[in-house]
Design a protein around this motif. Structure first.
Motif, PDB file in Angstrom:
ATOM      1  N   PRO A  14       0.759  -1.270   0.000  1.00 60.03           N
ATOM      2  CA  PRO A  14       0.052  -0.151  -0.137  1.00 60.03           C
ATOM      3  C   PRO A  14       0.799   1.227   0.097  1.00 60.03           C
ATOM      4  O   PRO A  14       1.802   1.293   0.581  1.00 60.03           O
ATOM      5  CB  PRO A  14      -0.930   0.036   1.320  1.00 60.03           C
ATOM      6  N   GLY A  15       0.128   2.254  -0.914  1.00 60.40           N
ATOM      7  CA  GLY A  15       1.111   3.312  -1.094  1.00 60.40           C
ATOM      8  C   GLY A  15       2.277   3.349  -2.164  1.00 60.40           C
ATOM      9  O   GLY A  15       2.886   4.377  -2.583  1.00 60.40           O
ATOM     10  N   SER A  17       3.809   2.131  -6.155  1.00 61.85           N
ATOM     11  CA  SER A  17       3.335   2.664  -7.424  1.00 61.85           C
ATOM     12  C   SER A  17       3.830   1.397  -8.313  1.00 61.85           C
ATOM     13  O   SER A  17       4.296   0.392  -8.299  1.00 61.85           O
ATOM     14  CB  SER A  17       4.339   3.942  -7.930  1.00 61.85           C
ATOM     15  N   ARG A  66      -4.799   9.761  -8.496  1.00 60.08           N
ATOM     16  CA  ARG A  66      -3.778   8.792  -7.973  1.00 60.08           C
ATOM     17  C   ARG A  66      -3.266   8.125  -9.197  1.00 60.08           C
ATOM     18  O   ARG A  66      -2.098   7.798  -9.328  1.00 60.08           O
ATOM     19  CB  ARG A  66      -4.253   7.855  -7.057  1.00 60.08           C
ATOM     20  N   ASN A  83      -0.100   5.409  -8.662  1.00 65.92           N
ATOM     21  CA  ASN A  83       0.557   5.928  -7.400  1.00 65.92           C
ATOM     22  C   ASN A  83      -0.358   5.920  -6.253  1.00 65.92           C
ATOM     23  O   ASN A  83      -1.747   5.758  -6.302  1.00 65.92           O
ATOM     24  CB  ASN A  83       0.969   7.280  -7.551  1.00 65.92           C
ATOM     25  N   ASP A  84       0.417   5.725  -5.160  1.00 63.93           N
ATOM     26  CA  ASP A  84      -0.615   5.501  -3.873  1.00 63.93           C
ATOM     27  C   ASP A  84      -1.671   4.484  -3.793  1.00 63.93           C
ATOM     28  O   ASP A  84      -2.812   4.836  -3.486  1.00 63.93           O
ATOM     29  CB  ASP A  84      -1.492   7.046  -3.405  1.00 63.93           C
ATOM     30  N   LEU A  85      -1.002   3.336  -4.207  1.00 61.29           N
ATOM     31  CA  LEU A  85      -2.026   2.115  -4.467  1.00 61.29           C
ATOM     32  C   LEU A  85      -2.582   1.925  -3.156  1.00 61.29           C
ATOM     33  O   LEU A  85      -1.997   1.724  -2.127  1.00 61.29           O
ATOM     34  CB  LEU A  85      -1.220   1.098  -4.985  1.00 61.29           C
ATOM     35  N   LYS A  86      -3.871   1.213  -3.143  1.00 59.49           N
ATOM     36  CA  LYS A  86      -4.679   0.806  -2.178  1.00 59.49           C
ATOM     37  C   LYS A  86      -4.845  -0.486  -2.179  1.00 59.49           C
ATOM     38  O   LYS A  86      -5.062  -1.050  -3.560  1.00 59.49           O
ATOM     39  CB  LYS A  86      -5.781   1.807  -1.875  1.00 59.49           C
ATOM     40  N   ASP A  89      -7.439  -1.610  -4.831  1.00 60.42           N
ATOM     41  CA  ASP A  89      -6.960  -1.539  -6.260  1.00 60.42           C
ATOM     42  C   ASP A  89      -6.723  -2.847  -6.658  1.00 60.42           C
ATOM     43  O   ASP A  89      -6.164  -3.046  -7.909  1.00 60.42           O
ATOM     44  CB  ASP A  89      -5.677  -0.540  -6.549  1.00 60.42           C
ATOM     45  N   SER A 114      -0.008  -5.703   2.056  1.00 61.82           N
ATOM     46  CA  SER A 114       1.691  -5.776   3.012  1.00 61.82           C
ATOM     47  C   SER A 114       1.943  -7.017   3.350  1.00 61.82           C
ATOM     48  O   SER A 114       2.937  -7.114   4.077  1.00 61.82           O
ATOM     49  CB  SER A 114       1.058  -4.570   4.215  1.00 61.82           C
TER      50      SER A 114
END
Length: 114
Positions: A14-15, A17, A66, A83-86, A89, A114
């Motif tokens: 997470p977060g 790219s 994003r 960017n800033d992937l969650k 996504d 994570s």
């Protein structure tokens, strides 16, 4: 026969790219509005972003700010900078002509965990 080949997916925290790429063949790529779509586990296909030949972009609310869609008409390639992937996504990502679809490619898996 149009062929679409997506690449660039992977596992990211997470977060992080990723940059996806789509290679198109068998069509005059430059005259078509192109889009990125995704299918998350257990869900239907979802619109992500589109880009017209003239440069007009459109994004799903969930990715606006994003993700950035771009294209290289000389190479018949479509890109998606993410960017800033969650975690939400996480999905298989596909490219295609916007709305009036060609045959789908195999997609590229993006996993945000994570």
């Amino acid at each position: 026969q149009v062929q679409l080949v997506e690449s660039g997916g992977g596992l990211v925290q997470p977060g992080g790219s990723l940059r996806l790429s789509c290679a198109a063949s068998g069509t005059i790529f430059s005259i078509n509005t192109m889009g990125w779509y995704r299918r998350a586990p257990g869900k239907g296909r979802e619109f992500v972003a589109s880009l017209s030949p003239g440069g007009i972009t459109n994004y799903a609310d969930s990715v606006r700010g994003r993700f950035t869609i771009s294209r290289d008409n000389a190479k018949s390639r479509l890109y998606l900078q993410m960017n800033d992937l969650k975690p939400e996504d996480t999905a298989v990502y596909y490219c295609n002509r916007h709305i009036s679809f060609w045959a789908w490619g195999q997609g590229t898996q993006v996993t945000v965990s994570s």
